[in-house]
Every structure is written in structure tokens, then in C-alpha cells.
Design a protein around this motif. Structure first.
Motif, short mmCIF file in Angstrom:
data_model
loop_
_atom_site.label_atom_id
_atom_site.label_comp_id
_atom_site.label_asym_id
_atom_site.label_seq_id
_atom_site.Cartn_x
_atom_site.Cartn_y
_atom_site.Cartn_z
N GLY A 109 0.82 -1.21 0.00
CA GLY A 109 0.00 0.00 0.00
C GLY A 109 0.86 1.25 0.00
N GLU A 110 0.37 2.27 -0.68
CA GLU A 110 1.06 3.58 -0.68
C GLU A 110 0.00 4.66 -0.55
N ARG A 111 0.34 5.73 0.17
CA ARG A 111 -0.62 6.82 0.28
C ARG A 111 0.08 8.15 0.03
N TYR A 112 -0.67 9.02 -0.61
CA TYR A 112 -0.19 10.38 -0.84
C TYR A 112 -1.33 11.30 -0.46
N GLY A 113 -1.24 11.94 0.74
CA GLY A 113 -2.33 12.80 1.18
C GLY A 113 -3.60 11.99 1.32
N ASN A 114 -4.65 12.39 0.67
CA ASN A 114 -5.88 11.63 0.84
C ASN A 114 -6.21 10.72 -0.34
N VAL A 115 -5.19 10.42 -1.16
CA VAL A 115 -5.37 9.36 -2.15
C VAL A 115 -4.36 8.25 -1.87
N GLY A 116 -4.70 7.08 -2.34
CA GLY A 116 -3.80 5.97 -2.09
C GLY A 116 -3.97 4.89 -3.13
N VAL A 117 -3.02 3.96 -3.12
CA VAL A 117 -3.09 2.82 -4.02
C VAL A 117 -2.72 1.58 -3.22
N ALA A 118 -3.43 0.48 -3.49
CA ALA A 118 -3.15 -0.74 -2.75
C ALA A 118 -3.15 -1.91 -3.71
N ILE A 119 -2.28 -2.88 -3.44
CA ILE A 119 -2.32 -4.12 -4.20
C ILE A 119 -2.99 -5.15 -3.31
N VAL A 120 -4.12 -5.63 -3.79
CA VAL A 120 -4.98 -6.49 -2.98
C VAL A 120 -5.04 -7.86 -3.62
N TYR A 121 -5.02 -8.91 -2.81
CA TYR A 121 -5.10 -10.26 -3.35
C TYR A 121 -6.33 -10.96 -2.83
N GLY A 122 -7.15 -11.45 -3.76
CA GLY A 122 -8.32 -12.20 -3.35
C GLY A 122 -9.39 -12.14 -4.42
N ASP A 123 -10.41 -13.02 -4.30
CA ASP A 123 -11.49 -13.02 -5.28
C ASP A 123 -12.25 -11.72 -5.23
#
Lengths: 125, 292, 259
Positions: B242-256
């Protein structure tokens, strides 16, 4: 030559899509023999099991069928079937998204329809 | 499906370093597997123990249903090492001929065809070869051996893109006609992503993940959007990175991720995309290390 | 070709350089000896006159009439038998093969057991061939070479020539096999501490065995029995029994040897 596949979807589905595309754009007519799984595996460097799975999807949907000892052939009415299926997807994937986006941008339904008409006219002239 | 190789709680250490740590895995017949991991993850040690070159400190190796005893080398196995030990004064032709003696299913016609495919001059001596050509000689042996269990360790080392493609294509082609169990050990995942059916991801001497490549493709997602929406989405899911910049972020999620859930997330302003496999593995391994 | 053929091929490839070096050394030393012998073969009468003249001058210079120089009646050069020099291959073979062919054979997919049996067959073959070379060379050396120059030959030194033609051959073969298996043991598993202990014991044994008087007798007896044995059967037997011990040790090393 390996071609890039979409990272987000299983490759066997993308293989099925690719064959469907070829039927839609008349690369394969009905009752034509299509590329064999071995050829497909070799051409795109994909594990044969994955290719078989992709072709299997189309066999189950009745889009292609197997002639024993000869190979895979396009079923009669395959194109119709694909078109029907794709129309549904067209609605859920494209129309719904289009309207959602339009709403975000404060565009009315008429604006969108106008835009579509304008684009179509532009193409004709 | 019949089991070709079973590894049960295998351990092997060098002094205080656990190269392989209570590792278990099983290979079925007629399948192409990938063994992925960074350099130093323990891949080569594992392969050496499986093929009887080294002895485990604990655990068991069963090849074709027979437990491997200490000092034994399994039969019906062809292991192509990353570094070869063919006599440097021998010609390619001689090396192939010598290798053929040890593999009952050897196809000499295939071997000579491959010499042409890979543009190797059979009269050249081993010491005259570049790193890539050396890899190719090993690869020809691996393919022509048609061994029921064939293991390649870093088979494309030193090869240019075209030759790598040629190798994978030839492998798939021959595999289609002569199905067998093939294990490709490499740190280059993107290249073998479409070639293998299943992958074992190795890190710190253990198996971090065993999965079908198609499933990983379906289950790994890059999700990005506002942190609030992201937090709501990731709650209860496996977040690999996961990475966050202020109030946006990006995550790599694993699962159905069923279609309705996907649509729901998208309606909340989240963008859901795929993850390039190489990137996914890099993050997964990083996560594995953080857990240590 | 079968697996043994592959092993022979690999062994030849690994030994090629060593074999060329040994043969080169034999050729060079033979030529050198021949040259030295030719140079030493002067005219003794003229040499004597020259020496007498020189001594006369010295007497004049020093005024010391008692001065004289002794000239040996015959100067000679003693060489090691050319066929014996081939025996250099024994240690080289038993060092190079375990160090250089184990991984190659394993890499091809060979088993330890088959590799080891093949290795022993190669040693047996090498011992027989070298024994044969030396046995055939021996009469030639006695009858022809000794006309021109003096030579050392193991067959004579160890007294094997008393055992008859067949005895000469068999004793040599057994002893060469003993040497091969000994070196093979020492180089079969360099990574093991047991090997290092073996080396240490062997290196320490020489000074200890020769410096302690009570031990010295036994050491001498042992070498007499091993090398100078009057009985062919006893001599060969001792060599082969020790070989068997070395082989057993080397097999334990090889069985646990990692790639």
C-alpha cells in the motif's frame, strides 16, 4: 510472437475472446476449421492446458465444435451467438459506464445522444 | 493425477543459514511449473537436494513414488544446472552424444533440429561458447532428454529476447506432443507467466505461495482512489502493498473479487486494474520479508 | 557409447593436458640426457695430457712439486628409466579424476555408485597398462640402453627382477593400483574434515616414523614387506589389501560427496 495479455483477466478467457473476435470479423466463417490448440499455444507461447481451457469455453457455449481426429470447427450460428452475448456485455460494460461518466460530468442524456449522432454523421461525410 | 515429485518438510542449512527450511511441495505429471524467487531464495539448493546432488538435513524427497536415499540420484530425471560442468575441451556434438547415454527417452532427431533452431555449430568446443550458447546447449539436452521430470535452472541466462522466445516456444511445442513434468526455476516471472500453469514462489527457503497463474491474474488487483474509500474496500482483504499520498492511495490487494463487489467499489470512485505479475511477486516477496 | 564410455571420454578430456605434459617431460629429459652424455664422452688420453700440462704449469707457478690433481677414470651420468617416468601419471591420474570428473558425471545424471565403479575400472586399467609398458621396456633397457648410459629402474631397485617376467608385471600392477587408490582416497572429498585429518596424519607419519627409533624398525619392515617383498603373493597381497581399505574409504567419501 507473444502478444501482451490483459493483466486483469485469466488468459483462457482472453483466448476465447480472441477466437470470437476472429469469427465476428469474418476471419473464420461458419464451418471453417480454426487454428489448433497446439498451433495457438506455439504462436502465442501459452501453456497448452490454458489454451485447451479457453477453447473449451467456446465448445461449451456451442460456438465451436470438435471433429474427432480433424480439429476444431466454427459451429453454424456461431456469429449470431457471439453477437447476442456481446450485446449484453456492450450494455453492462460500455453503456452503463458511459452514463455514469456522463453524470459525473453533468451531461444530460440528450447531450450524450447528440454527441453520438454528431460522431456518426462525421464518419459518414 | 499421479505425483512425480513429493518434497516433505525438507530442510538444508549451510552453517547457520537455513537455505531450505521445512519446505513441502508436490509436482503432478504432465504439468509445467515455475519455481520463482530472487537470487539467494534457496531455489538452487532445493533443486540440488531433489536431484541427489546434496543431502537434506531433514525431510524426505520422493521421486516417481520412490523415496530418495542418501547418496542416490533419481532416475528418469533430467536436471539442467545454471552452471554446466561439461568438459571444456568437448565439442557440442560430443556433449550431446554423452548426455544421450543417460536418458532412455532421448530423441536425437530433436537434438539435431534444435542445434539448427538455436543456431549452434556442433563442432564448437564448450570453452568457445558465450554464456547464452552454453545455456542453449543445456536447454537442448533438457528438451531432447524427454525425461518424465525435467528441471531447468535459469534456462535463459545470457540469451537475447529472440532466443528466449524461441526456447519457450520450442518447449511448449515439444511439450504439447510429449507431455511431461517440467519445472522452470527463474527469477524472470513475466517471461514464463503464460508458459507455466502453476507457480511456487520461494523466499527465505520456504514456499511463500503456490498458485495457478490464471488465479493470480484473477485475484491480484491494483486498487486506487481516495483513502477513505480505499480503507473501506481493503478492510478484511489481503493487502500486499500500500502507498498513500495525502488523501489518495493505491493498494495491491489479493483475493477473489466478484463482479458486484467490483461494481460497488467502482461506484465509490475506486479504480481497479490488474497487476503485472513481476510486480506482484516483488511486492509479495517484500511482504514475506516484512513478516520475518 | 555407454556410461562407462562417457566416463572414459570425460577422463581422457580432463587428462589430456597432464598426459601431454608427462610425455613432453620424458622427451625433453631424454634429449637432455643424450646431450649431456655426448658432451661427457671425450677422449680420455687427450684429457689426461691436458690435465698433466695444467698441473705442470701450476707446479711452476707455485714452486710446489707435490701438487697433483686426480682424474676419475670414467665419468658417468645416471638417468631415471624413461618408462619409469611414465609413472608420474599415477598420482596425476588419481588427483585429476576425483577432482575433475565427479561433477561432470553427476551433471550428466550418473549415479555415485556407477561413477565409482567406473573410476576403479579406469585405475585398474591404468595400473595394468603402466605395468605392461614398464615390463616390456625392462629387457630393452637392460640390453640396449645400458650399453650407452646408466639408468635407475624401479624393477631393479625393489628387486622385482628376481620374480620372473610374470612376477615383474604382477607386482608392478598391484603396487601401481595401491598408489592410485591411495591418492584417490586423499582427493575424493576435499570438503570433509576427515580428509584433512587423513592428510595431517600422513604428513606427520613421515617425520615421526623415521625419528623414533623403536618405530623406525616397524616402518622399515612395513616398506620392506610392501615394496621389497621376496614373495610375489605376499607382496601383491599386501598391496591389494591396502588398496581395498583405501577403496572402502574412498567409497564412503564419494557416497557422501555433495555436488
Amino acid at each position: 510472437m507473444p502478444i501482451p495479455f490483459d493483466e486483469n483477466r485469466p488468459i483462457f478467457q482472453q483466448i476465447a475472446d480472441r477466437i470470437e473476435d476472429d469469427i465476428l470479423n469474418d476471419t473464420y466463417a461458419e464451418e471453417d476449421q480454426i487454428i489448433s490448440t497446439t498451433q495457438f499455444s506455439r504462436m502465442f507461447q501459452i501453456n497448452p492446458a490454458t489454451v485447451v481451457k479457453g477453447f473449451g469455453l467456446l465448445v461449451n457455449e456451442g460456438i465451436i465444435y470438435k471433429k474427432r481426429g480433424l480439429g476444431m470447427y466454427v459451429s453454424a450460428g456461431a456469429k449470431e451467438k457471439i453477437m447476442g452475448k456481446r450485446r449484453e456485455r456492450f450494455y453492462s460494460d460500455l453503456v452503463v459506464k458511459l452514463l455514469e461518466e456522463a453524470e459525473k460530468l453533468g451531461m444530460s442524456m440528450e447531450d450524450v445522444i447528440d454527441m453520438i449522432k454528431r460522431e456518426k454523421r462525421g464518419q459518414r461525410t | 493425477m499421479n505425483s512425480v515429485l513429493q518434497v516433505k518438510h525438507l530442510s538444508k542449512s549451510y552453517g547457520r543459514t537455513e537455505a531450505v527450511d521445512s519446505l513441502s511441495l508436490e509436482l503432478a505429471e504432465h504439468t509445467i511449473y515455475g519455481l520463482l524467487g530472487r537470487n539467494g531464495a534457496g531455489k538452487t539448493t532445493l533443486l540440488n537436494v531433489i536431484t541427489g546432488g546434496m543431502f537434506p538435513d531433514g525431510g524426505e524427497v520422493v521421486v516417481h513414488g520412490r523415496p530418495l536415499r542418501q547418496g542416490e540420484v533419481p532416475t528418469q530425471v533430467c536436471y539442467i544446472r545454471e552452471k554446466n560442468f561439461y568438459p571444456s575441451g568437448a565439442r557440442i556434438r560430443d556433449v550431446l552424444q554423452m548426455a544421450s547415454v543417460f536418458h532412455p527417452d532421448w530423441d536425437s532427431e530433436l537434438a539435431s533440429t534444435l542445434l539448427g533452431t538455436f543456431k549452434l555449430n556442433p563442432s564448437k568446443k564448450m570453452r568457445q561458447l558465450s554464456r547464452g550458447m552454453e545455456s542453449m546447449v543445456g536447454n537442448i539436452i533438457g528438451l531432447a532428454s524427454r525425461a518424465p521430470l525435467t528441471i531447468f535452472d535459469e534456462p535463459v541466462l545470457g540469451l537475447d529476447v529472440l532466443m528466449r522466445e524461441k526456447f519457450y516456444r520450442t518447449l511448449l511445442e515439444d511439450y504439447a506432443e510429449h507431455p511431461r513434468t517440467i519445472l522452470l526455476s527463474t527469477h524472470l516471472i513475466d517471461e514464463i507467466a503464460t508458459v507455466v500453469e502453476q507457480v511456487f514462489i520461494m523466499e527465505n527457503g520456504g514456499i511463500l505461495m503456490r498458485e495457478e497463474v490464471e488465479h493470480i491474474r484473477e485475484r491480484a488487483h491494483t486498487v486506487s482512489g481516495s483513502t477513505a474509500a480505499l480503507d473501506a474496500f481493503t478492510a478484511g482483504r489481503r493487502v500486499i502493498h500500500g502507498e498513500r499520498y495525502g488523501n489518495v492511495g493505491v493498494a495491491i490487494v489479493y483475493g477473489d473479487l466478484p463482479d458486484d463487489k467490483r461494481r460497488e467499489a467502482q461506484s465509490r470512485g475506486l479504480t481497479i486494474e490488474g497487476v503485472p505479475l513481476q510486480k506482484f511477486f516483488a511486492y509479495l516477496i517484500e511482504e514475506g520479508q516484512a513478516d520475518e | 557409447m555407454n556410461k562407462m564410455g562417457v566416463q572414459l571420454r570425460v577422463s581422457m578430456l580432463r587428462m589430456r593436458l597432464a598426459i601431454l605434459l608427462v610425455i613432453g617431460a620424458i622427451v625433453v629429459s631424454t634429449i637432455a640426457n643424450y646431450t649431456v652424455n655426448a658432451a661427457l664422452q671425450g677422449d680420455p688420453q687427450r684429457d689426461a695430457q691436458d690435465v698433466a700440462a695444467a698441473v705442470g704449469e701450476l707446479r711452476d707457478l707455485t714452486g710446489d712439486d707435490s701438487l697433483q690433481i686426480e682424474v676419475p677414470s670414467e665419468m658417468e651420468n645416471v638417468n631415471v628409466s624413461s618408462a619409469n617416468m611414465l609413472l608420474l601419471l599415477l598420482p596425476v591420474l588419481a588427483i585429476v579424476l576425483p577432482l575433475q570428473t565427479f561433477r561432470t558425471m553427476m551433471n550428466f545424471g550418473d549415479s555415485r555408485r556407477r561413477y565409482f565403479v567406473g573410476l576403479l575400472l579406469i585405475y585398474a586399467g591404468a595400473a595394468l597398462v603402466l605395468a605392461l609398458c614398464n615390463s616390456l621396456w625392462w629387457p630393452f633397457e637392460q640390453n640396449i640402453i645400458r650399453e650407452h648410459s646408466q639408468t635407475f629402474n624401479l624393477i631393479e631397485i625393489f628387486g622385482w627382477d628376481r620374480l620372473g617376467t610374470v612376477g615383474i608385471f604382477l607386482y608392478q600392477a598391484a603396487f601401481y593400483f595401491f598408489v592410485l587408490t591411495l591418492f584417490n582416497l586423499l582427493f575424493s572429498r576435499m570438503k570433509s574434515p576427515i580428509t584433512w585429518i587423513l592428510w595431517a596424519v600422513l604428513i606427520a607419519a613421515i617425520p615421526i616414523g623415521t625419528s623414533i627409533a623403536s618405530l623406525r624398525v616397524h616402518v622399515a619392515d612395513f616398506f620392506l614387506a610392501l615394496l621389497f617383498n621376496d614373495s610375489l603373493i605376499a607382496g601383491m597381497g599386501l598391496n591389494l589389501i591396502l588398496s581395498a581399505v583405501f577403496i572402502a574409504g574412498a567409497w564412503l567419501f564419494t557416497r557422501h560427496r555433495t555436488f
